[in-house]
Design an enzyme around this catalytic site. Structure first.
Site, short mmCIF file in Angstrom:
data_model
loop_
_atom_site.label_atom_id
_atom_site.label_comp_id
_atom_site.label_asym_id
_atom_site.label_seq_id
_atom_site.Cartn_x
_atom_site.Cartn_y
_atom_site.Cartn_z
CD GLU A 1 37.17 41.32 31.43
OE1 GLU A 1 36.45 40.38 31.82
OE2 GLU A 1 36.86 42.07 30.47
CE LYS B 1 35.94 38.61 27.79
NZ LYS B 1 36.48 39.20 29.03
NE ARG C 1 40.04 43.75 27.49
CZ ARG C 1 39.06 43.32 28.25
NH1 ARG C 1 38.02 42.69 27.72
NH2 ARG C 1 39.09 43.50 29.55
CD GLN D 1 36.36 41.00 24.61
OE1 GLN D 1 37.43 41.28 25.17
NE2 GLN D 1 35.21 41.19 25.19
CB THR E 1 39.37 31.79 33.94
OG1 THR E 1 38.77 32.03 32.66
CG2 THR E 1 38.70 32.66 34.99
CD GLU F 1 35.29 38.83 35.62
OE1 GLU F 1 34.44 37.98 35.96
OE2 GLU F 1 35.55 39.11 34.44
CG HIS G 1 33.33 46.33 32.90
ND1 HIS G 1 34.62 46.55 32.45
CD2 HIS G 1 32.88 45.24 32.22
CE1 HIS G 1 34.94 45.61 31.55
NE2 HIS G 1 33.90 44.82 31.39
CG ASP H 1 37.32 36.95 31.90
OD1 ASP H 1 37.81 36.03 31.22
OD2 ASP H 1 36.39 37.68 31.49
CG ASP I 1 33.09 36.43 33.19
OD1 ASP I 1 32.98 36.64 34.43
OD2 ASP I 1 33.80 37.13 32.46
CD GLU J 1 36.32 49.38 32.63
OE1 GLU J 1 35.70 50.23 33.29
OE2 GLU J 1 36.36 48.18 32.96
MN MN Z 1 34.97 38.97 32.41
#
Ligand code: MN
Length: 440
Positions: A210, A264, A248, A251, A268, A212, A145, A244, A138, A385
């Site tokens: 996420e 993560k 948080r 993480q 996925t 992507e 971002h 993804d 990834d 975000e």
């Molecule tokens: Mn990602």
């Protein structure tokens, strides 16, 4: 713009009527590959080509002997339970099969009757992950971002000094790459709650998505030999939508100093259809402007063709649908719209960089672009975000509020490419619903 041919002709129509609808993701000019079987059946998975609301079954095409020569060899590879054999054959085979499928499916085809018997309606199938993925990586290649993330972590300056020199990435987990539609079980993990002295082990509360772009490697490289940037677009098979899923709170505690791990690797999601690089040719464009302050590109990341047409004009919408919205019969609510053309690094630079140390990329490998974001909240590709790490909440239709994902929330990505003079093509959907954490 990369070279186009008769398969991109905006005037093409199909005898599959749904492929001619203005709002279809899968018109004649798209022809993406996926792996499917009729659901509730023990029949084997095999490759197919999406056309309107139907799938052209590659196994049936082989049986029917519709194709000759290189296209027949490519169809035989595509009829296997994964697309790896097709991906390994390279662009001349991919292109021959695309042309043969296009000629079979277009209005006036001599093989319409036999072709029609080789279609399977999409609403009768289930999909599998398109390739056997040995390696998943990834990246982290959206300037917005990275900048938004840095600002939320109060870094000064917000961007790490390496960002404009190389496409940053970590090695992800291939075994938990899952096809769209599968539920995402809320993970447990070690979490430090605000004000706590140390971590506790509990279900994640800050579960996020996420948005992507995913990229499948077609032709890999032998270990010890890099992939020149100018060759990358001959080796890349195609693109998909990728979620993804990210916890948080797990993480935030675990990632120092080696990067994300269990926050993560629990899952996925990928969309079923792989839109080939050939189908994307009309939507190639100049790579995003790197800005006046950009450092010189490292030789392995610098190629004039990549600057000229390494960018890709893919727009991806993110929708949310909660349990209550579903019960009340509400439609999924648009949360954001991201523009991949703004991405700081191209998909080709990502591939060239990945192999630049001699790391061998393998057929069927998958890499993600990193969250596709923009400067405004309407363009941000994850809740971290959008909500400033949960400090802000937003409202869903029906009045519920969210900072992060709740159980029962469904996340839906829809991608599209649009350009004057060409047919609009879509990626279909990548979706997944949050399931409650296990009992522990
Ligand atoms: Mn990602």
């Amino acid at each position: 713009m990369a070279a186009t041919n008769e398969t991109h002709d905006v005037g093409l129509s199909s005898w599959v009527s749904a492929a001619n609808a203005v709002d279809t993701d899968f018109p004649m000019q798209n022809l993406p590959f996926g792996v499917f079987r009729r659901h509730g059946d023990d029949e084997p998975f095999r490759g197919g080509v999406a056309i309107g609301d139907q799938i052209l079954d590659m196994a049936a095409c082989v049986k029917g002997g519709f194709f000759d020569g290189v296209a027949a060899a490519a169809a035989a590879a595509a009829a296997e339970p994964t697309l790896n054999s097709l991906m390994a054959l390279g662009p001349s085979h991919w292109s021959a099969l695309r042309l043969a499928a296009s000629r079979l499916l277009r209005t006036g085809s001599a093989n319409q009757t036999a072709g029609a018997a080789s279609l399977v309606p999409m609403d009768e199938v289930e999909y599998a992950v398109p390739s056997a993925i040995a390696n998943y990586t990834d990246f982290y290649t959206s300037l917005d971002h990275a900048t938004n993330g840095g600002r939320l972590n109060r870094r000064e300056p917000p961007l790490f000094p390496n960002f404009k020199h190389l496409p940053v990435a970590y090695h992800g987990r291939a075994s938990s790459v899952t096809i769209s539609g599968a539920p995402c079980r809320r993970p447990w993990g070690q979490i430090v709650r605000p004000g706590a002295d140390g971590p506790s082990f509990e279900p994640a509360r800050m579960l996020d998505y996420e948005m992507e772009i995913g990229a499948y490697v077609g032709v890999g490289n032998p270990m010890g030999y890099p992939i020149p940037l100018a060759e990358a677009d001959q080796r890349l098979f195609g693109l998909c939508l990728l979620n993804d899923w990210s916890a948080r709170d797990i993480q935030g505690w675990e990632m120092a100093p080696l990067g994300p791990f269990l926050s993560k690797s629990f899952m996925t999601s990928v969309s079923p259809w792989v839109v080939t690089m050939e189908a994307l040719a009309p939507f190639r464009m100049a790579a995003a402007n790197r800005g006046a302050d950009a450092p010189a590109l490292s030789p392995h990341l610098n190629d004039p063709t990549d600057r000229l047409d390494g960018g890709l004009d893919v727009t991806v919408d993110v929708y949310l649908l909660s349990e209550r919205m579903r019960a009340d019969g509400l439609d999924p609510a648009l949360r954001s719209r991201g523009y991949f053309r703004k991405n700081y690094w191209t998909v080709f630079q990502m591939m060239a960089h990945h192999a630049s140390n001699g790391c061998n990329l393998q057929t069927g490998d998958l890499y993600g672009s990193g969250t596709v974001s923009g400067p405004s909240r309407e363009e941000m590709g994850c809740l971290l975000e959008i909500t400033d790490r949960g400090a802000l909440t937003f409202e869903l239709p029906g009045g519920e509020t969210r900072a992060f994902l709740e159980d029962g929330d469904e996340v839906i990505f829809r991608g599209q490419c649009l350009r004057d003079g060409f047919a609009t093509i879509g990626f279909g959907e990548c979706r997944g619903r949050v399931a409650p954490a296990h009992d522990g």
